[in-house]
Design an enzyme around this catalytic site. Sequence first.
Site, short mmCIF file in Angstrom:
data_model
loop_
_atom_site.label_atom_id
_atom_site.label_comp_id
_atom_site.label_asym_id
_atom_site.label_seq_id
_atom_site.Cartn_x
_atom_site.Cartn_y
_atom_site.Cartn_z
N GLY A 1 -0.83 7.80 1.15
CA GLY A 1 -1.03 8.04 2.71
C GLY A 1 0.12 7.43 3.53
O GLY A 1 1.43 7.74 3.25
N ILE A 2 -0.33 6.45 4.55
CA ILE A 2 0.78 6.05 5.47
C ILE A 2 1.75 5.26 4.97
O ILE A 2 3.16 5.49 5.22
CB ILE A 2 0.25 5.32 6.66
CG1 ILE A 2 -0.96 6.22 7.27
CG2 ILE A 2 1.13 4.60 7.40
CD1 ILE A 2 -1.62 5.36 8.22
N TYR B 1 -15.57 -3.13 9.43
CA TYR B 1 -14.04 -2.98 9.43
C TYR B 1 -13.26 -3.07 10.67
O TYR B 1 -12.23 -3.62 10.68
CB TYR B 1 -13.89 -1.40 8.92
CG TYR B 1 -12.64 -0.67 8.91
CD1 TYR B 1 -11.65 -1.13 8.16
CD2 TYR B 1 -12.51 -0.02 9.86
CE1 TYR B 1 -10.28 -0.43 8.32
CE2 TYR B 1 -10.91 0.66 10.09
CZ TYR B 1 -9.90 0.54 9.28
OH TYR B 1 -8.95 0.69 9.42
N GLY C 1 0.95 -1.09 -0.19
CA GLY C 1 0.04 0.07 0.02
C GLY C 1 0.87 1.12 0.05
O GLY C 1 0.61 2.15 0.68
N ALA C 2 1.96 1.28 -0.71
CA ALA C 2 3.09 2.58 -0.78
C ALA C 2 2.65 3.44 -1.74
O ALA C 2 3.48 4.42 -1.81
CB ALA C 2 4.30 1.89 -0.99
N SER C 3 1.34 3.31 -2.22
CA SER C 3 1.40 4.46 -3.42
C SER C 3 0.73 5.65 -2.87
O SER C 3 0.50 6.77 -3.52
CB SER C 3 0.32 3.88 -4.47
OG SER C 3 -0.87 3.58 -3.99
N ASN D 1 1.17 -2.76 5.45
CA ASN D 1 0.40 -1.35 5.69
C ASN D 1 -1.07 -1.34 4.74
O ASN D 1 -2.08 -0.68 5.14
CB ASN D 1 1.10 -0.35 5.04
CG ASN D 1 0.57 1.05 4.80
OD1 ASN D 1 0.23 1.58 5.77
ND2 ASN D 1 0.14 1.31 3.65
N ASP E 1 -1.34 -6.82 -6.30
CA ASP E 1 -2.59 -6.53 -5.66
C ASP E 1 -2.53 -7.77 -4.55
O ASP E 1 -2.51 -9.00 -4.73
CB ASP E 1 -3.88 -7.09 -6.69
CG ASP E 1 -5.18 -7.31 -5.94
OD1 ASP E 1 -5.26 -7.16 -5.00
OD2 ASP E 1 -6.25 -7.34 -6.77
#
Length: 258
Positions: A17-18, A159, A13-15, A92, A63
């Site tokens: 935000g955190i 969630y 999820g490095a694209s 992440n 993905d």
Amino acid sequence: MERWSGRVALVTGASAGIGEEIARQLVTSGMIVYGAARNVQKIQALSDQLSGSPGKLIAIKCDVKNEEEVKRVFKQIKEETNGGGADVCINNAGVSHDGTLLTGSTDDWRDMLDVNVLAPSVITREFMNDIKSRKIDDGHIVFINSMSGHRVTNYSHFYCATKYAVTALVEGIRQELREMKTNTRITAISPGLVRTEFRGRASKAADIEQSKKDYDSLVYNGQPLEAVDMASAVLFALSAPPRMEVNDIYIRPTAQVH
């Protein structure tokens, strides 16, 4: 962070935000970072920005819901590091969809289970298989959890359920690591309100940038957390001496009530 200089980290999820900020801080600290996401263009843009840094950011398309793609990521890292691999694994990637338990979408629930629970489980398993095969004994696993994994909020109850599962996963992995008598450590970081596009995506906001600004109204002093605060917590955990395992970090804005 000196002992991690020149070593390899995988950040999912490095694209944005955190995850984006974690990748930035690790590269600045001298690590070779493989940033994984579906949108590799954003990661490549960040890599270009970080040109000249002590470390390096490499964009890799993945993905996390696709187990074969996850395995391909580890294979690619091994090939590109001449038989090496990732020594740090940052789980992440995460997703949230608004909706009540009694009216919610099954597809949304399945998406949250796949991304928030199954994906980091698969990634962590593959990471451990890889470092064991290389006889690496000082790896580090990080889960970006959530305060929603410790109390139930008034939105997105499903969630919360997936993040409670993450809390259980992290403790289970910690116990298994100790049973293996490895010095590989695990850390969970649970942020409260962080000014990113995460909530805007959850609510399917038409204006994602405006949704980031809306965080200001959710705390009484208008100062939610920033992504860099979470990245700093990751660096703190990684920098701890070998005798010290930072297992859980809860981080709320000073003005967040719950």
